[in-house]
Design an enzyme around this catalytic site. Structure first.
Site, PDB file in Angstrom:
ATOM      1  N   CYS A  41      13.565  -4.870 -10.053  1.00  0.00           N
ATOM      2  CA  CYS A  41      12.799  -4.883  -8.692  1.00  0.00           C
ATOM      3  C   CYS A  41      13.728  -5.219  -7.733  1.00  0.00           C
ATOM      4  O   CYS A  41      13.615  -4.593  -6.476  1.00  0.00           O
ATOM      5  CB  CYS A  41      11.807  -5.544  -8.777  1.00  0.00           C
ATOM      6  SG  CYS A  41      10.633  -5.687  -7.248  1.00  0.00           S
ATOM      7  N   LYS A  49      15.765  -0.201  -2.361  1.00  0.00           N
ATOM      8  CA  LYS A  49      15.631   1.477  -2.381  1.00  0.00           C
ATOM      9  C   LYS A  49      14.500   1.048  -1.396  1.00  0.00           C
ATOM     10  O   LYS A  49      15.472   1.863  -0.567  1.00  0.00           O
ATOM     11  CB  LYS A  49      14.814   1.335  -3.922  1.00  0.00           C
ATOM     12  CG  LYS A  49      14.437   2.714  -3.508  1.00  0.00           C
ATOM     13  CD  LYS A  49      13.601   3.160  -3.482  1.00  0.00           C
ATOM     14  CE  LYS A  49      11.907   2.272  -4.184  1.00  0.00           C
ATOM     15  NZ  LYS A  49      11.252   2.637  -4.912  1.00  0.00           N
ATOM     16  N   TYR A 176      10.919   9.805 -10.403  1.00  0.00           N
ATOM     17  CA  TYR A 176      10.668   9.046  -9.096  1.00  0.00           C
ATOM     18  C   TYR A 176      12.751   8.796  -8.029  1.00  0.00           C
ATOM     19  O   TYR A 176      12.278   8.809  -6.968  1.00  0.00           O
ATOM     20  CB  TYR A 176      10.133   7.419 -10.239  1.00  0.00           C
ATOM     21  CG  TYR A 176       8.984   7.361 -10.334  1.00  0.00           C
ATOM     22  CD1 TYR A 176       8.123   7.862 -11.538  1.00  0.00           C
ATOM     23  CD2 TYR A 176       8.326   6.802  -9.157  1.00  0.00           C
ATOM     24  CE1 TYR A 176       7.073   7.501 -11.505  1.00  0.00           C
ATOM     25  CE2 TYR A 176       6.808   6.387  -9.382  1.00  0.00           C
ATOM     26  CZ  TYR A 176       5.886   6.596 -10.855  1.00  0.00           C
ATOM     27  OH  TYR A 176       5.105   6.276 -11.360  1.00  0.00           O
ATOM     28  N   GLU A 180      13.836  10.154  -4.924  1.00  0.00           N
ATOM     29  CA  GLU A 180      13.796   8.407  -4.330  1.00  0.00           C
ATOM     30  C   GLU A 180      14.978   9.139  -2.948  1.00  0.00           C
ATOM     31  O   GLU A 180      15.225   8.865  -2.282  1.00  0.00           O
ATOM     32  CB  GLU A 180      13.377   7.453  -4.657  1.00  0.00           C
ATOM     33  CG  GLU A 180      11.424   7.307  -4.989  1.00  0.00           C
ATOM     34  CD  GLU A 180      11.656   5.854  -5.232  1.00  0.00           C
ATOM     35  OE1 GLU A 180      10.609   6.086  -5.057  1.00  0.00           O
ATOM     36  OE2 GLU A 180      12.331   5.708  -5.556  1.00  0.00           O
ATOM     37  N   HIS A 433     -10.719   6.870  13.172  1.00  0.00           N
ATOM     38  CA  HIS A 433      -9.711   7.850  14.126  1.00  0.00           C
ATOM     39  C   HIS A 433      -8.726   7.551  15.257  1.00  0.00           C
ATOM     40  O   HIS A 433      -9.262   6.000  15.645  1.00  0.00           O
ATOM     41  CB  HIS A 433     -11.678   8.608  14.466  1.00  0.00           C
ATOM     42  CG  HIS A 433     -11.167   9.714  15.162  1.00  0.00           C
ATOM     43  ND1 HIS A 433     -10.420  10.589  14.827  1.00  0.00           N
ATOM     44  CD2 HIS A 433     -11.004   9.538  16.865  1.00  0.00           C
ATOM     45  CE1 HIS A 433     -10.374  11.696  15.644  1.00  0.00           C
ATOM     46  NE2 HIS A 433     -10.633  11.173  16.398  1.00  0.00           N
TER      47      HIS A 433
END
Ligand code: NDP
Length: 450
Positions: A41, A49, A176, A180, A433
């Site tokens: 990771c 990444k 994935y 990516e 909103h």
């Protein structure tokens, strides 16, 4: 007598978490890591990444700024400069991991460890230590299929070490990592071709999302070739020459194989100890992450359950609660929200429409629209948002988003889905909103029902 209450093999997200938390609770803990602390990771996965995705996204910002009245000069991307800054950041994060272990008083061994018997660890320098419990958290690594020229291809590990941006990139795979990096290289300025052996990328994701992503990527200039495979690769005069199975050939400067990952479980001596592994090499564990040998547990990608960093961390916490706090805590792998950092990005939780239809009578709510930003920036890209609802209970079974910010959104929507929120709960929630997310609570009419 044991030297340790717990010895962890592997210093990635899961291993470090288990070691740190157990040590903070007063147990004597050792941890061995043969490469760098932080694991896939931090060192060669999610974190670098995501930094690359940020770098690629700046191109969009410069391009869109004109629509908002900005006059932007010529912008150029310095790949080498970026790599230096990225490496600095990864070094910083690695040192934080080291401090976490030191502060928690974990005994850290920067070396490879293997198992000698159900309670004994052997380090590379020959030293052995006895531990009451051993935790295998050795992660996984990229898998490249065997074919002529497979030695000429690279994996995601290599991308982070590239010295210059390759001009012509071929990416093989539709998962994935392939999707990516296709977006990253495309955003940084490479010419990108992505080949996938199946009929549509991201198998297992909701079909609307897959199609929308594929169209959006193609619209951004990525040459996506479906039902396509590589036959062989040779070194050509002007690059790496790829022969495809349809008879065509083409040269590329960099070929990335993102064809899955395999658990790092070889060479640990698991066979001798009769620790079971499945056909992928994953350590077989029960719901408490325990192997058939009572003193040996395993978590994270080494077990190939759901290969995501936050899941490994969850598994670590459940392991510590079960083994060191006397609270047997099974790992919950249901309704895990996830994001794919493609461009545009995907956020998803729960059942895809296709999966849900196999078990439930469902209603589908879906909207496709141009965001405020894309409208004025004149960017030809749309958002897609989708709810999958069980007609009988009104429970929202799945939420699927593809748009800017969907990774952030799905984290929050994941709470509602995990709590079992109904479509009416979504409807009762007032919109924020103007946002894209407000569409999730203003979807009034199902598009079709089964
Ligand atoms: P995936 O399993 O997601 O995808 C592998 C891809 O390679 C699939 O498209 C598969 O095709 C294809 N493939 C497999 N074998 C071959 C072969 N022999 N020839 C050609 N194609 C092949 O793996 P990744 O490597 O992309 O990622 C590994 C895991 O890491 C992910 O599953 C995910 O859990 C995790 N990850 C998570 C991220 C995130 O959370 N954002 C980011 C990156 C990784 P087919 O579909 O036909 O099987």
């Amino acid at each position: 007598m044991f030297d340790f209450d717990l010895f962890v093999i592997g210093g990635g997200s899961g291993g470090v978490r288990a070691a740190r938390v157990a040590s903070e609770k007063g147990f004597k803990v050792g941890l061995a890591e043969e490469y760098r602390l932080g694991g896939t990771c931090v060192i060669r996965g999610c974190v670098p990444k995501k930094l690359m995705v940020f770098a690629a996204d700046f191109g969009d910002c410069f391009a869109d700024a004109g629509g908002f009245g900005w006059e932007v000069g010529t912008s150029t991307f310095g790949f080498e400069r970026f790599q230096v800054m990225k490496d600095k950041e990864i070094d910083r994060l690695e040192s934080i991991y080291r401090s976490l272990l030191d502060n928690a008083k974990v005994n850290f061994f920067p070396t490879r460890a293997t198992l000698k018997d159900p309670h004994t660890i052997k380090l590379d320098d020959g030293k052995t230590y006895k531990s009451r419990i051993i935790l295998i958290a050795t992660g996984g690594s990229p898998f490249i299929p065997d074919f002529e020229g497979s030695d000429l291809v690279s994996t995601s590990n290599d991308v982070f070490k590239l010295k210059e941006l390759p001009e012509r990139v071929l990416i093989c795979g539709g998962g994935y990592i392939a999707c990516e990096f296709a977006g990253i290289f495309n955003g940084m300025g490479s010419s990108v071709t992505q080949v996938y052996r199946g009929p549509q990328i991201l198998r297992g994701f909701d079909n609307d999302i897959r199609e929308h992503l594929s169209d959006s990527m193609a619209n951004r200039g990525i040459d996506i070739r479906l039902n396509h495979t590589v036959e062989k690769i040779v070194r050509g005069d002007g690059g790496l020459k790829v022969y495809f199975q349809d008879g065509n050939s083409q040269e590329f400067d960099f070929i990335l194989y993102a064809t899955g990952r395999k658990p790092n479980t070889n060479g640990l001596n698991l066979e001798k100890l009769h620790v079971q592994r499945d056909s992928s090499g994953a350590v077989v564990v029960d719901e408490y992450s325990q192997t058939v040998i009572p003193s040996i547990y395993a978590i994270g990608d080494a077990t190939n359950r759901l290969n995501l960093t936050p899941v490994a961390i969850r598994e670590a916490m459940s392991f510590v609660a079960t083994v060191f706090e006397g609270e047997p805590t099974p790992v919950d792998h249901i309704n895990v929200p996830t994001a794919v950092f493609t461009r545009p990005e995907i956020g998803t939780v729960g059942y895809s429409e296709e999966m849900a239809r196999k078990e439930f009578d469902v209603e589908i709510y879906r909207t496709k629209f141009k965001s405020m930003l894309n409208g004025i920036a004149n960017r030809d890209e749309r958002n897609l948002m989708k709810l999958v609802v069980d007609k009988a209970t009104r429970r929202v079974l799945g939420v699927h988003l593809i748009c800017s910010g969907s990774a952030e959104m799905i984290q929050m929507v994941g709470i509602a889905v995990k709590m079992g929120a109904t479509k009416e709960d979504f409807d009762r929630t007032c919109a924020v909103h103007p946002t894209a997310a407000e569409e999730l609570v203003t979807l009034h009419n199902p598009i079709h029902s089964s």
